[in-house]
Design an enzyme around this catalytic site. Structure first.
Site, short mmCIF file in Angstrom:
data_model
loop_
_atom_site.label_atom_id
_atom_site.label_comp_id
_atom_site.label_asym_id
_atom_site.label_seq_id
_atom_site.Cartn_x
_atom_site.Cartn_y
_atom_site.Cartn_z
CG HIS A 1 -6.81 5.26 -0.97
ND1 HIS A 1 -5.54 5.44 -1.41
CD2 HIS A 1 -7.21 4.03 -1.59
CE1 HIS A 1 -5.19 4.33 -2.02
NE2 HIS A 1 -6.35 3.64 -2.32
CG ASP B 1 -2.05 1.05 1.18
OD1 ASP B 1 -2.31 1.44 0.03
OD2 ASP B 1 -2.54 1.38 2.21
CD GLU C 1 -5.80 1.42 -5.23
OE1 GLU C 1 -6.71 0.50 -5.59
OE2 GLU C 1 -5.74 2.07 -4.22
#
Length: 384
Positions: A244, A78, A170
């Protein structure tokens, strides 16, 4: 066990900063129809907690054995920023790479003029959206995002596992104070698409505030309007939106379901840590208050790593420990207290894990109940 994320449907980034929360996440994933990403950590989180991607992976695998879970899970590296971070995460076996482009916003690029020429005086139509690019539009967009586009192209071309689609890719442009408008979103996606770059999810910066561990702050109608436009653009290019800091945003969950028609990724990592503090508040109130005192002492340091709107010094001093978790200013602050509570360089860690291990079953139930509330509000159906 670990695999890429699905192209369509609902996926939830659950994450586990503590290393003990995954059994609670699994209890929910067994019942409801979504794709779980049990392993989700940023380099920032790993540095503070003294863990590695391999530790995160191992903790999830152990939890899967313990809970007799034989389904799939994503493994998200992430908010990765540097080439080194990306290489380490890929070598560790991630199945999803979340590229954080924040440090390339406002950075000039070699492709700026090329992008400008491609869009100048052009009009594009997507369903009921009409996107016309003037000189003023392009100068504004490219002053912020030309470096972002160049960075994405670089990552695509320099990491074979990304280009060969061995990991879900992503793009995150949410780490900014400037909401992403539809013209910016379309331009970025269109240019990448024409370059042959296919992303799987994109996290725009929505209007309003997505603060840590509390509900959405802002005009819900404005959020709905923004989400609708972004979803149309994402659908046009064949990827899903990613939301998010999505934990505890209960007021917008019904609209996320309705507008995307159950086609999105949403990250909730961090909220399971708050559930661990709930256990601490119940079982050792004095220890909890020690943690809170350190939160006040470390407030300025927190700002170096997280954008927080909270004022912990405004929190009433007569609250019971468990009540801190219901106060918005305290809850946001406590959300990032893992920086020192789980940090091997502080003396909180051993006491924290001693309590949490002793009451591990209760902790798993707290996590499961809290995440299940997320799932129900998101209108995710139970498995048949």
């Amino acid at each position: 066990m670990f695999s890429k994320l699905p192209k369509q449907g609902i996926s939830l980034g659950l994450g586990d900063r503590v290393g003990l929360a995954t059994p609670g996440h699994i209890k929910v994933a067994k019942r409801y129809d979504f794709f779980p990403v049990f392993a989700q950590q940023s380099i920032r989180e790993l540095n503070f907690t003294g863990r590695t991607f391999q530790d995160v992976k191992r903790d999830v695998e152990r939890a899967a054995v313990k809970e007799n879970y034989d389904g799939k899970s994503g493994f998200d590296g992430d908010h990765l920023k540097t080439d080194k971070e990306i290489k380490v995460s890929i070598d560790s076996g991630i199945t999803m790479l979340t590229l954080d482009c924040s440090e390339y916003m406002g950075v000039d690029s070699k492709i700026k003029e090329q992008v400008y020429k491609k869009f100048y005086a052009k009009t594009f139509h997507i369903k009921d959206l009409t996107l016309e690019y003037t000189q003023e539009d392009l100068e504004k967009i490219l002053s912020i995002y030309s470096g972002v586009i160049e960075r994405i192209i670089y990552i695509w071309n320099h990491f074979p596992k990304v280009k060969n689609k061995e990991v879900s890719f992503e793009v995150s442009v949410d780490e900014t104070n400037i909401p992403t408008d539809e013209k910016t979103h379309f331009l970025l996606s269109k240019y990448l698409y024409d370059e042959g770059i296919t992303i799987d999810t994109l996290a725009p910066r929505f209007p309003g505030e997505f603060q840590k561990g509390i509900d959405y702050i802002g005009d819900i109608e404005e959020f709905k309007n923004s989400l609708t436009k972004h979803h149309k653009i994402a659908s046009y290019f064949g990827y899903r939106l990613s939301i998010h800091s999505g934990s505890d945003k209960f007021s917008i969950y019904p609209y996320v379901h309705q507008i995307t028609q159950g086609n999105y990724h949403l990250k909730t990592s961090g909220t399971s840590y708050l559930q661990s503090l709930k256990i601490i508040a119940q079982k050792d109130p004095n220890f909890f208050l020690e943690i809170w005192k350190t939160c006040l002492d470390k407030r300025k340091e927190m700002d170096k790593y997280y954008h927080l709107s909270c004022d912990p010094f405004s929190v009433p001093k007569d609250l019971k420990p468990i009540e801190y978790l219901n106060n918005h200013d305290a809850r946001q602050t406590l959300h990032v207290s893992y920086m020192f509570v789980l940090n091997p360089n502080y003396d909180f860690r051993n006491r924290f894990f001693e309590i949490l291990t002793k009451y591990e079953s209760e902790y798993h139930m707290e996590v499961a109940e809290h995440i299940e509330r997320h799932v129900r509000e998101l209108r995710i159906p139970e498995k048949r």
